[in-house]
Design a protein around this motif. Structure first.
Motif, PDB file in Angstrom:
ATOM      1  N   MET A  52       2.707 -21.086  47.668  1.00  0.00           N
ATOM      2  CA  MET A  52       3.920 -21.058  47.975  1.00  0.00           C
ATOM      3  C   MET A  52       5.230 -21.590  48.157  1.00  0.00           C
ATOM      4  O   MET A  52       4.957 -23.148  48.286  1.00  0.00           O
ATOM      5  N   GLU A  58       7.409 -23.879  56.594  1.00  0.00           N
ATOM      6  CA  GLU A  58       6.839 -25.354  56.313  1.00  0.00           C
ATOM      7  C   GLU A  58       7.167 -26.019  57.545  1.00  0.00           C
ATOM      8  O   GLU A  58       6.793 -27.646  57.485  1.00  0.00           O
ATOM      9  N   TYR A 258      -2.822 -17.636  56.262  1.00  0.00           N
ATOM     10  CA  TYR A 258      -1.780 -17.598  55.341  1.00  0.00           C
ATOM     11  C   TYR A 258      -2.363 -16.389  54.134  1.00  0.00           C
ATOM     12  O   TYR A 258      -3.641 -16.454  53.365  1.00  0.00           O
ATOM     13  N   ALA A 271      -5.153 -21.843  54.593  1.00  0.00           N
ATOM     14  CA  ALA A 271      -5.992 -23.156  53.522  1.00  0.00           C
ATOM     15  C   ALA A 271      -6.651 -23.768  55.244  1.00  0.00           C
ATOM     16  O   ALA A 271      -5.965 -23.691  56.167  1.00  0.00           O
ATOM     17  N   ARG A 314      -5.494 -31.927  49.372  1.00  0.00           N
ATOM     18  CA  ARG A 314      -4.286 -32.007  48.632  1.00  0.00           C
ATOM     19  C   ARG A 314      -4.269 -33.888  48.492  1.00  0.00           C
ATOM     20  O   ARG A 314      -4.901 -34.271  49.433  1.00  0.00           O
ATOM     21  N   ARG A 340       1.083 -30.775  51.380  1.00  0.00           N
ATOM     22  CA  ARG A 340       1.223 -29.837  51.107  1.00  0.00           C
ATOM     23  C   ARG A 340       1.856 -28.493  49.693  1.00  0.00           C
ATOM     24  O   ARG A 340       1.915 -27.620  50.111  1.00  0.00           O
TER      25      ARG A 340
HETATM   26  N1  GLY Z   1       1.182 -25.711  51.131  1.00  0.00           N
HETATM   27  C1  GLY Z   1       0.249 -24.761  51.806  1.00  0.00           C
HETATM   28  C2  GLY Z   1      -1.663 -25.701  52.026  1.00  0.00           C
HETATM   29  O1  GLY Z   1      -1.519 -26.796  51.971  1.00  0.00           O
HETATM   30  O2  GLY Z   1      -2.144 -24.871  52.269  1.00  0.00           O
END
Ligand code: GLY
Length: 377
Positions: A52, A58, A258, A271, A314, A340
Motif C-alpha cells: 500500500m 495511514e 485491509y 495484517a 516490520r 508500516r
Molecule cells: N502498511 C501496512 C502494514 O504495515 O500492515
C-alpha cells in the motif's frame, strides 16, 4: 568464497530488501561502487508487504512530519516505477485506482469521521461516502457497510514485483550482490569499516549502510538503535479477478483489516500488528481474525483460494518513523525503521541516502529522521 576477504569500492549495504536495494541502485547511479550483502534478498518484510502507498489513510495524530515524508515519496512513485520498468523490462504493478476505507458498524463509522476530520485539518483529499456510494465504487462490499471514505490519492504496488525489478536494476547498474548472511559490523579506529560475513570473510568498505529492517539493532557492532520487530501476519489469495477495483481498508468492530488486489487475480489480506519479538509463527487466531474480518466486509473472499500465509517483522521505532542518515558511528549510515511504510518510503529513502553517500550531505527532507532525535528526548 570462504574465509577470504572481499573488497568493495565505496559502499557495503547490509540488507537486500526493498530499502537496501533502492539505496544501492541510486548510489550506483551516482558512480559509487556498491556491494549488497543478503543471504536471501527480499525474503524479509519485503516478502510480506501488501504494497500500500497510503500516506493519507495511514495518517495519525502526532505523525505529521512522517506524513510529509510519505507524501514526498508517493509523489516520486510514478517516475520511480516507470524508471524501473524502463531499466529492466519488468512490471512493478503500480495501481492507481485509489483506496476506500469503510466502517462496519456505527462505532467504526465514528472512527472514520475522526480520521476524516484529521485529514481535512491537514488539507488532505478524502471524500466521505454513504454506504450506497461506497458500494457503487466497490460492488463486492457487503450491504452491511455503514459508511466510507474515498481516498483517490492512496495507491498500491506489487511489493514482490518491485523487489524483482529493483534487484535487476541494481545489478544492471553495477551493484554486486553477495548472497551471504551478514554476521557483524567491522569497526576500525572508531569508524565503520565494512561487514563481517557468516563464513568469516570480511568485506571492507568506506561506508556501510544498515538496511536490515527489524534485525538492524541486533547486528553485532552496531551502536544502540531503538528498532524493534513488530510482527505482521498476512494472507495471500488467488481467484480474485474483478473482485476489487482498488485497496479496501475496513474497520470491523474496531479491528483493522485491509484487502489489496494485485497481479490480475491476486489479493492480499492483512495484517496483524503484534509486539512479540522475533516470533514468526503464523497463528490460528491471526489467520482466523483476518479471514473473519475480510469475509465480513467482502463476503466473496470466502470463495477464494488461500495460497499463502506469512508472518514477518516490520522494523518499528518509538515514533513509527524511519531512521535515516548518519549514525553515532562515523561511516555507518542508517536506512531502517520504516515500520508500516517500507514500500511507500522506498523511493525517497534510496534518493536521500544515496545523496548522503555521494555528497556527504543529507537532504533537508530527511533531516527530521536522523537517529539523533532519540538522543534528545
Ligand atoms: N502498511 C501496512 C502494514 O504495515 O500492515
Amino acid at each position: 568464497m570462504t574465509g577470504g576477504d572481499w573488497v568493495t569500492g565505496d559502499v557495503a549495504v547490509a540488507g537486500g530488501g526493498l530499502v537496501g536495494l533502492a539505496v544501492a541502485w541510486r548510489a550506483a547511479q551516482r558512480g559509487l561502487g556498491v556491494t549488497v550483502v543478503d543471504d536471501a534478498p527480499g525474503s524479509g518484510a519485503s516478502a510480506a508487504a501488501a504494497g500500500m502507498l497510503a500516506p493519507v489513510t495511514e495518517a495519525s495524530y502526532g505523525e505529521e512530519a512522517l506524513l510529509r515524508l510519505c507524501a514526498a515519496s508517493l509523489q516520486r512513485y510514478p517516475a520511480f516505477a516507470a524508471e524501473l520498468e524502463e531499466a529492466t523490462g519488468l512490471p512493478v504493478g503500480l495501481r492507481t485506482a485509489g483506496t476506500l476505507v469503510v466502517g462496519f458498524d456505527e462505532d467504526d463509522v465514528r472512527q472514520l469521521d475522526v480520521l476524516h476530520g484529521f485529514q481535512r485539518e491537514l488539507g488532505l483529499a478524502a471524500e466521505r461516502l454513504t454506504p450506497r456510494a461506497a458500494r457503487r465504487r466497490e460492488p463486492s462490499l457487503t450491504p452491511r457497510v455503514r459508511g466510507g471514505l474515498a481516498v483517490d490519492g492512496d495507491h498500491s504496488v506489487d511489493g514482490r514485483a518491485l523487489h524483482r525489478a529493483l534487484l535487476a536494476a541494481a545489478t544492471a547498474a553495477g551493484v554486486r550482490v553477495l548472497r551471504q548472511r551478514v554476521a557483524g559490523l567491522l569497526v576500525d579506529g572508531g569508524r565503520a569499516a565494512g561487514l563481517r560475513l557468516d563464513d568469516g570473510a570480511r568485506l571492507a568498505a568506506g561506508n556501510v549502510v544498515l538496511a536490515l529492517g527489524a534485525r538492524s539493532a541486533t547486528l553485532p557492532g552496531v551502536p544502540p538503535l531503538p528498532v524493534r520487530p513488530v510482527k505482521g501476519q498476512i494472507l495471500r489469495m488467488a481467484g480474485a479477478a474483478g473482485l476489487l477495483e482498488g485497496t479496501v481498508r475496513a474497520l470491523v468492530r474496531g479491528r483493522h483489516v485491509y484487502l489489496v488486489p494485485y497481479g490480475g487475480d491476486r489479493l492480499i489480506v492483512g495484517a496483524t500488528v503484534e509486539d512479540r519479538g522475533f516470533d514468526a509463527t503464523v497463528t490460528a487466531g491471526g489467520v482466523h481474525d483476518l479471514l473473519h474480518d475480510a469475509i465480513e466486509v467482502v463476503p466473496a473472499v470466502s470463495e477464494l483460494e488461500l495460497t499463502e500465509t506469512l508472518a514477518r517483522w516490520r522494523p518499528g521505532t518509538p515514533d513509527n518513523a524511519p531512521v535515516l542518515g548518519p549514525s553515532s558511528l562515523p561511516g555507518l549510515v542508517l536506512a531502517t525503521g520504516h515500520h508500516r511504510n517500507g514500500v511507500l518510503l522506498t523511493p525517497v529513502t534510496g534518493e536521500v541516502v544515496a545523496e548522503l553517500l555521494a555528497t556527504g550531505v543529507l537532504p533537508g527532507l530527511a533531516a527530521p529522521f536522523t537517529a539523533e532525535r532519540f538522543t534528545h528526548r
